[in-house]
Design a protein around this motif. Structure first.
Motif, PDB file in Angstrom:
ATOM      1  N   UNK A  25      13.242   4.571   7.723  1.00 53.29           N
ATOM      2  CA  UNK A  25      13.564   4.468   6.300  1.00 53.29           C
ATOM      3  C   UNK A  25      12.276   4.349   5.507  1.00 53.29           C
ATOM      4  N   UNK A  26      12.303   4.784   4.274  1.00 56.64           N
ATOM      5  CA  UNK A  26      11.116   4.770   3.419  1.00 56.64           C
ATOM      6  C   UNK A  26      10.544   3.364   3.279  1.00 56.64           C
ATOM      7  N   UNK A  27      11.366   2.373   3.014  1.00 54.46           N
ATOM      8  CA  UNK A  27      10.881   1.013   2.817  1.00 54.46           C
ATOM      9  C   UNK A  27      10.216   0.865   1.461  1.00 54.46           C
ATOM     10  N   UNK A  28       9.843  -0.352   1.134  1.00 52.26           N
ATOM     11  CA  UNK A  28       9.251  -0.581  -0.187  1.00 52.26           C
ATOM     12  C   UNK A  28       7.851   0.017  -0.304  1.00 52.26           C
ATOM     13  N   UNK A  29       7.551   0.529  -1.497  1.00 50.47           N
ATOM     14  CA  UNK A  29       6.228   1.057  -1.827  1.00 50.47           C
ATOM     15  C   UNK A  29       5.832   0.442  -3.158  1.00 50.47           C
ATOM     16  N   UNK A  30       4.598  -0.026  -3.249  1.00 49.64           N
ATOM     17  CA  UNK A  30       4.096  -0.607  -4.494  1.00 49.64           C
ATOM     18  C   UNK A  30       2.906   0.203  -4.984  1.00 49.64           C
ATOM     19  N   UNK A  31       2.819   0.367  -6.279  1.00 48.93           N
ATOM     20  CA  UNK A  31       1.670   1.016  -6.905  1.00 48.93           C
ATOM     21  C   UNK A  31       0.734  -0.091  -7.386  1.00 48.93           C
ATOM     22  N   UNK A  32      -0.545   0.024  -7.005  1.00 49.84           N
ATOM     23  CA  UNK A  32      -1.522  -0.987  -7.395  1.00 49.84           C
ATOM     24  C   UNK A  32      -2.645  -0.323  -8.197  1.00 49.84           C
ATOM     25  N   UNK A  33      -3.405  -1.148  -8.893  1.00 46.87           N
ATOM     26  CA  UNK A  33      -4.498  -0.623  -9.706  1.00 46.87           C
ATOM     27  C   UNK A  33      -5.799  -0.642  -8.911  1.00 46.87           C
ATOM     28  N   UNK A  34      -6.794   0.075  -9.405  1.00 49.05           N
ATOM     29  CA  UNK A  34      -8.110   0.103  -8.757  1.00 49.05           C
ATOM     30  C   UNK A  34      -8.738  -1.301  -8.781  1.00 49.05           C
ATOM     31  N   UNK A  38      -9.910   4.019  -0.123  1.00 44.46           N
ATOM     32  CA  UNK A  38      -8.565   4.333  -0.606  1.00 44.46           C
ATOM     33  C   UNK A  38      -7.574   4.551   0.535  1.00 44.46           C
ATOM     34  N   UNK A  39      -7.986   4.477   1.772  1.00 47.44           N
ATOM     35  CA  UNK A  39      -7.086   4.694   2.903  1.00 47.44           C
ATOM     36  C   UNK A  39      -7.475   3.745   4.024  1.00 47.44           C
ATOM     37  N   UNK A  40      -6.712   2.662   4.129  1.00 48.57           N
ATOM     38  CA  UNK A  40      -6.987   1.666   5.166  1.00 48.57           C
ATOM     39  C   UNK A  40      -5.717   0.873   5.451  1.00 48.57           C
ATOM     40  N   UNK A  41      -5.778   0.113   6.519  1.00 48.14           N
ATOM     41  CA  UNK A  41      -4.703  -0.810   6.862  1.00 48.14           C
ATOM     42  C   UNK A  41      -5.272  -2.210   6.854  1.00 48.14           C
ATOM     43  N   UNK A  42      -4.414  -3.165   6.506  1.00 53.59           N
ATOM     44  CA  UNK A  42      -4.857  -4.553   6.430  1.00 53.59           C
ATOM     45  C   UNK A  42      -3.824  -5.465   7.074  1.00 53.59           C
ATOM     46  N   UNK A  43      -4.327  -6.454   7.775  1.00 52.91           N
ATOM     47  CA  UNK A  43      -3.458  -7.489   8.336  1.00 52.91           C
ATOM     48  C   UNK A  43      -3.117  -8.486   7.231  1.00 52.91           C
ATOM     49  N   UNK A  86      -2.704   1.003   2.688  1.00 59.00           N
ATOM     50  CA  UNK A  86      -3.080   1.328   1.317  1.00 59.00           C
ATOM     51  C   UNK A  86      -3.612   2.759   1.348  1.00 59.00           C
ATOM     52  N   UNK A  87      -3.118   3.582   0.435  1.00 59.69           N
ATOM     53  CA  UNK A  87      -3.521   4.986   0.420  1.00 59.69           C
ATOM     54  C   UNK A  87      -3.409   5.532  -0.997  1.00 59.69           C
ATOM     55  N   UNK A  88      -4.156   6.569  -1.244  1.00 57.96           N
ATOM     56  CA  UNK A  88      -4.120   7.238  -2.550  1.00 57.96           C
ATOM     57  C   UNK A  88      -3.145   8.411  -2.471  1.00 57.96           C
ATOM     58  N   UNK A  89      -2.211   8.462  -3.400  1.00 59.20           N
ATOM     59  CA  UNK A  89      -1.280   9.580  -3.514  1.00 59.20           C
ATOM     60  C   UNK A  89      -1.903  10.559  -4.495  1.00 59.20           C
ATOM     61  N   UNK A  90      -2.503  11.614  -3.967  1.00 56.30           N
ATOM     62  CA  UNK A  90      -3.222  12.583  -4.800  1.00 56.30           C
ATOM     63  C   UNK A  90      -2.296  13.280  -5.795  1.00 56.30           C
TER      64      UNK A  90
END
Length: 192
Positions: free
Chosen positions: A14-23, A57-62, A97-101
């Motif tokens: 399933x897609x699951x929650x997605x959040x848009x964050x600022x720079x 702009x593209x990483x994973x975090x614990x 965390x990733x950038x949606x171009x």
């Protein structure tokens, strides 16, 4: 080319929650993760390459070792971010965390990677050797129930074959991976 063995659950479909964050929030989040990594003497940010614009702009975090409120504060307690963080902590996963171009946004969602990052990433040849030693077809994509894999790993004949082929280290890592499957009854081992 490599094959990654990981624990998958029905929630991954399933897609699951997605959040848009600022720079600004992204920069504060990365700084917070670096500081907490030093304080806790553990790696929370992967990969951590401050000078590489792509990786920033593209990483994973614990986030599992962190208090939800301390992380949510960075994002001004945004409910979408809190949903992602709660889901990641509940499922014992990292956040991605990733950038949606296409949309031009910076997004955060629950990652497929476990919090501890115990996934088994093997070169194709090694992965095929491991699958064959387990008595499975050496396919580059597959899945198996956790109980069935544990049963194979407990089989004395398979243990001898694994030892004879020098793959015992991979099996130890596979055991650590399988131990993370106990939190969800829909868990299964996947490789691709």
């Amino acid at each position: 080319m490599s094959i990654v063995f990981r624990i998958a659950t029905d929630a991954d479909n399933h897609q699951g929650p997605v959040a848009v964050i600022t720079a600004r929030q992204l920069a504060a989040f990365r700084a917070f993760l670096r500081a907490e990594s030093i304080r806790a003497n553990t790696v929370l940010l992967a990969p951590d390459a401050a000078d590489d614009a792509f990786l920033s702009y593209r990483f994973e975090a614990r986030v599992c070792p962190l208090a939800l409120a301390s992380v949510a504060r960075i994002f001004d307690f945004d409910t979408a971010v809190i949903s992602v963080l709660e889901e990641a902590q509940f499922r014992v996963r990292r956040v991605s965390v990733y950038r949606d171009e296409g949309a031009g946004t910076i997004n955060m969602r629950v990652a497929l990677t476990s919090d501890l990052g115990v996934e088994l990433d093997l070169a194709s040849g090694n992965a095929f050797a491991l699958l064959e030693s387990l008595g499975l077809n050496p396919d580059s994509v597959g899945e198996m129930a956790i109980a069935a894999m544990r049963k194979r790993l407990a089989n004395p004949a398979i243990k001898r074959r694994i030892a004879a082929e020098g793959l015992a280290d991979y099996v130890e890592r596979l055991d650590r991976l399988l131990a993370t499957a106990d939190s969800d009854e829909t868990s299964r081992l996947e490789w691709a």
